[in-house]
Design a protein around this motif. Sequence first.
Motif, PDB file in Angstrom:
ATOM      1  N   ARG A   1      50.006  29.267  23.903  1.00  0.00           N
ATOM      2  CA  ARG A   1      50.643  29.313  25.215  1.00  0.00           C
ATOM      3  C   ARG A   1      50.600  30.757  25.694  1.00  0.00           C
ATOM      4  NH1 ARG A   1      56.772  27.578  26.907  1.00  0.00           N
ATOM      5  NH2 ARG A   1      57.308  29.315  25.519  1.00  0.00           N
ATOM      6  N   HIS A   2      49.880  30.964  26.803  1.00  0.00           N
ATOM      7  CA  HIS A   2      49.709  32.315  27.318  1.00  0.00           C
ATOM      8  C   HIS A   2      50.976  32.787  28.029  1.00  0.00           C
ATOM      9  CE1 HIS A   2      45.539  32.169  26.173  1.00  0.00           C
ATOM     10  NE2 HIS A   2      45.312  31.112  26.926  1.00  0.00           N
ATOM     11  N   ALA A   3      50.986  34.075  28.374  1.00  0.00           N
ATOM     12  CA  ALA A   3      52.154  34.659  29.013  1.00  0.00           C
ATOM     13  C   ALA A   3      52.459  34.021  30.363  1.00  0.00           C
ATOM     14  CB  ALA A   3      51.950  36.167  29.180  1.00  0.00           C
ATOM     15  N   ASP A   4      51.451  33.447  31.030  1.00  0.00           N
ATOM     16  CA  ASP A   4      51.681  32.802  32.326  1.00  0.00           C
ATOM     17  C   ASP A   4      52.113  31.339  32.187  1.00  0.00           C
ATOM     18  OD1 ASP A   4      49.362  31.599  31.485  1.00  0.00           O
ATOM     19  OD2 ASP A   4      48.132  32.227  33.188  1.00  0.00           O
ATOM     20  N   GLY A   5      52.303  30.868  30.933  1.00  0.00           N
ATOM     21  CA  GLY A   5      52.744  29.501  30.698  1.00  0.00           C
ATOM     22  C   GLY A   5      51.628  28.504  30.508  1.00  0.00           C
ATOM     23  N   SER A   6      50.387  28.884  30.760  1.00  0.00           N
ATOM     24  CA  SER A   6      49.261  27.970  30.587  1.00  0.00           C
ATOM     25  C   SER A   6      48.869  27.867  29.128  1.00  0.00           C
ATOM     26  CB  SER A   6      48.055  28.454  31.408  1.00  0.00           C
ATOM     27  OG  SER A   6      47.592  29.708  30.923  1.00  0.00           O
ATOM     28  N   LEU A   7      48.159  26.780  28.789  1.00  0.00           N
ATOM     29  CA  LEU A   7      47.669  26.565  27.433  1.00  0.00           C
ATOM     30  C   LEU A   7      46.168  26.790  27.373  1.00  0.00           C
ATOM     31  CD1 LEU A   7      49.585  23.281  26.493  1.00  0.00           C
ATOM     32  CD2 LEU A   7      50.246  25.632  25.952  1.00  0.00           C
ATOM     33  N   ASN A   8      45.700  27.171  26.211  1.00  0.00           N
ATOM     34  CA  ASN A   8      44.261  27.371  26.052  1.00  0.00           C
ATOM     35  C   ASN A   8      43.480  26.056  26.023  1.00  0.00           C
ATOM     36  OD1 ASN A   8      45.352  26.660  23.520  1.00  0.00           O
ATOM     37  ND2 ASN A   8      43.666  27.640  22.423  1.00  0.00           N
ATOM     38  N   ILE A   9      44.181  24.924  26.050  1.00  0.00           N
ATOM     39  CA  ILE A   9      43.510  23.618  26.035  1.00  0.00           C
ATOM     40  C   ILE A   9      43.815  22.819  27.297  1.00  0.00           C
ATOM     41  CG2 ILE A   9      43.429  23.456  23.518  1.00  0.00           C
ATOM     42  CD1 ILE A   9      45.932  21.649  23.695  1.00  0.00           C
ATOM     43  N   ASP A  10      44.300  23.482  28.362  1.00  0.00           N
ATOM     44  CA  ASP A  10      44.649  22.763  29.591  1.00  0.00           C
ATOM     45  C   ASP A  10      43.475  21.986  30.171  1.00  0.00           C
ATOM     46  OD1 ASP A  10      47.314  23.349  29.685  1.00  0.00           O
ATOM     47  OD2 ASP A  10      47.099  25.104  30.979  1.00  0.00           O
ATOM     48  N   ASP A  11      42.270  22.518  30.023  1.00  0.00           N
ATOM     49  CA  ASP A  11      41.106  21.842  30.608  1.00  0.00           C
ATOM     50  C   ASP A  11      40.820  20.498  29.943  1.00  0.00           C
ATOM     51  OD1 ASP A  11      40.349  23.790  28.430  1.00  0.00           O
ATOM     52  OD2 ASP A  11      38.474  22.667  28.577  1.00  0.00           O
ATOM     53  N   LEU A  12      41.304  20.317  28.707  1.00  0.00           N
ATOM     54  CA  LEU A  12      41.082  19.042  28.025  1.00  0.00           C
ATOM     55  C   LEU A  12      41.881  17.915  28.657  1.00  0.00           C
ATOM     56  CD1 LEU A  12      41.145  20.104  24.264  1.00  0.00           C
ATOM     57  CD2 LEU A  12      39.150  19.719  25.726  1.00  0.00           C
ATOM     58  N   PHE A  13      42.966  18.270  29.377  1.00  0.00           N
ATOM     59  CA  PHE A  13      43.826  17.249  29.969  1.00  0.00           C
ATOM     60  C   PHE A  13      43.521  17.007  31.443  1.00  0.00           C
ATOM     61  CE2 PHE A  13      46.155  19.225  26.484  1.00  0.00           C
ATOM     62  CZ  PHE A  13      46.444  18.102  25.713  1.00  0.00           C
ATOM     63  N   ALA A  14      42.464  17.650  31.946  1.00  0.00           N
ATOM     64  CA  ALA A  14      42.063  17.400  33.326  1.00  0.00           C
ATOM     65  C   ALA A  14      41.574  15.959  33.460  1.00  0.00           C
ATOM     66  CB  ALA A  14      40.960  18.376  33.736  1.00  0.00           C
ATOM     67  N   ARG A  15      41.831  15.355  34.614  1.00  0.00           N
ATOM     68  CA  ARG A  15      41.463  13.957  34.839  1.00  0.00           C
ATOM     69  C   ARG A  15      39.942  13.784  34.730  1.00  0.00           C
ATOM     70  NH1 ARG A  15      43.693   9.416  36.902  1.00  0.00           N
ATOM     71  NH2 ARG A  15      45.634  10.539  37.336  1.00  0.00           N
ATOM     72  N   GLN A  16      39.529  12.836  33.938  1.00  0.00           N
ATOM     73  CA  GLN A  16      38.112  12.560  33.741  1.00  0.00           C
ATOM     74  C   GLN A  16      37.720  11.298  34.512  1.00  0.00           C
ATOM     75  OE1 GLN A  16      36.161  14.656  31.940  1.00  0.00           O
ATOM     76  NE2 GLN A  16      37.961  15.936  31.529  1.00  0.00           N
ATOM     77  N   GLU A  17      36.558  11.361  35.174  1.00  0.00           N
ATOM     78  CA  GLU A  17      36.057  10.192  35.897  1.00  0.00           C
ATOM     79  C   GLU A  17      35.455   9.194  34.913  1.00  0.00           C
ATOM     80  OE1 GLU A  17      36.578   9.727  39.040  1.00  0.00           O
ATOM     81  OE2 GLU A  17      37.496  11.697  39.329  1.00  0.00           O
TER      82      GLU A  17
END
Length: 333
Positions: free
Chosen positions: A68-84
């Motif tokens: 969890r970075h200092a801005d609150g984001s996670l290094n794996i956030d892109d894995l939870f992006a909506r997939q078509e």
Amino acid sequence: MIDSEPALGLWPRITLGLGRTSLSENDSRQVFARIEGARLSLAPLPLFAGHVVADAVEVSGLEVSVIRHADGSLNIDDLFARQEGGPLQIDIAAVKLTDGRFTWRDELTGRVAAISDILVETGPVHADTGNHVFSISTAALAGRVADSTAKLELVGVEADTDRLAIARLGLDFDAKAGDAAVTCRLDSSLTVDFAKGSARLPKIASTLAVIHPDLPMKKISLPVTGSASVDLTKPAADMILAAELDGSRINGRVAIERFSPLALGVDLEIDRLDLDRYQAPSPAQKGVPVFAPPTGIDLRGTVKIGSLRLAGLQAANVRLQLGNQAGSPISTR
């Protein structure tokens, strides 16, 4: 990155075998996951109907690092992006993960936590992404944190967008600190209502044991039964319990009003209690033993004891009113 040539088969089953493989973060060379090996076997024909049918999924040496970075984001956030893509039916006969490790690093607080020796074994797994349902017939999980180990057994796991239900949950926990050891065994069912933000363990049966060489009897066992409910929106928890300690009956309620910093509300009734039984003999020690609970706990409530023996003195109908702020000693009156 795949360090070795994958082993691929297409008929009569689609099989894939991987050696050491690593996965980097999005737009970065920083590795957040790696495996030592994996094996997958699929039935080919159901794939044309959007149905994944696998004999088994086996993974060894999985290591995952979440930051969890200092801005609150996670290094794996892109894995939870909506997939078509369309809905899938997924049926896996068994899943096995061995020698896993999970690391959590929080740049906001500077805390680092790790779970090692992770083992996961399941029976049949079913998922329907179109109807948002998921089930596991049986699952066993184990792991280690420092000198503590935990084993979790699950039977009859069913979940959808509204609720999670586990027909049986069994937990074994072992921890050591110096010469002391604590073991705990807990069995219950579990239901979680996502809409209401609540969880309930309606029928708990557990045993807590403390082992220490300075205890006169070396080991104290405390069978506990009861129920618990959790408000996930606060979060907070409430427990109704009944226990027995060396013939002493304990009944009451324990409320976790806040998890951080921990705040407890206690309302207990004990028919009789002999505290002298748990004091190590020491000729040099005189006076009443001092109650020194862990610091950092906000504890309030009442303890009623029908018959109390302490430092050779006998008292009846004792009422202890507990009250303190986190970080200060507990007072009784």
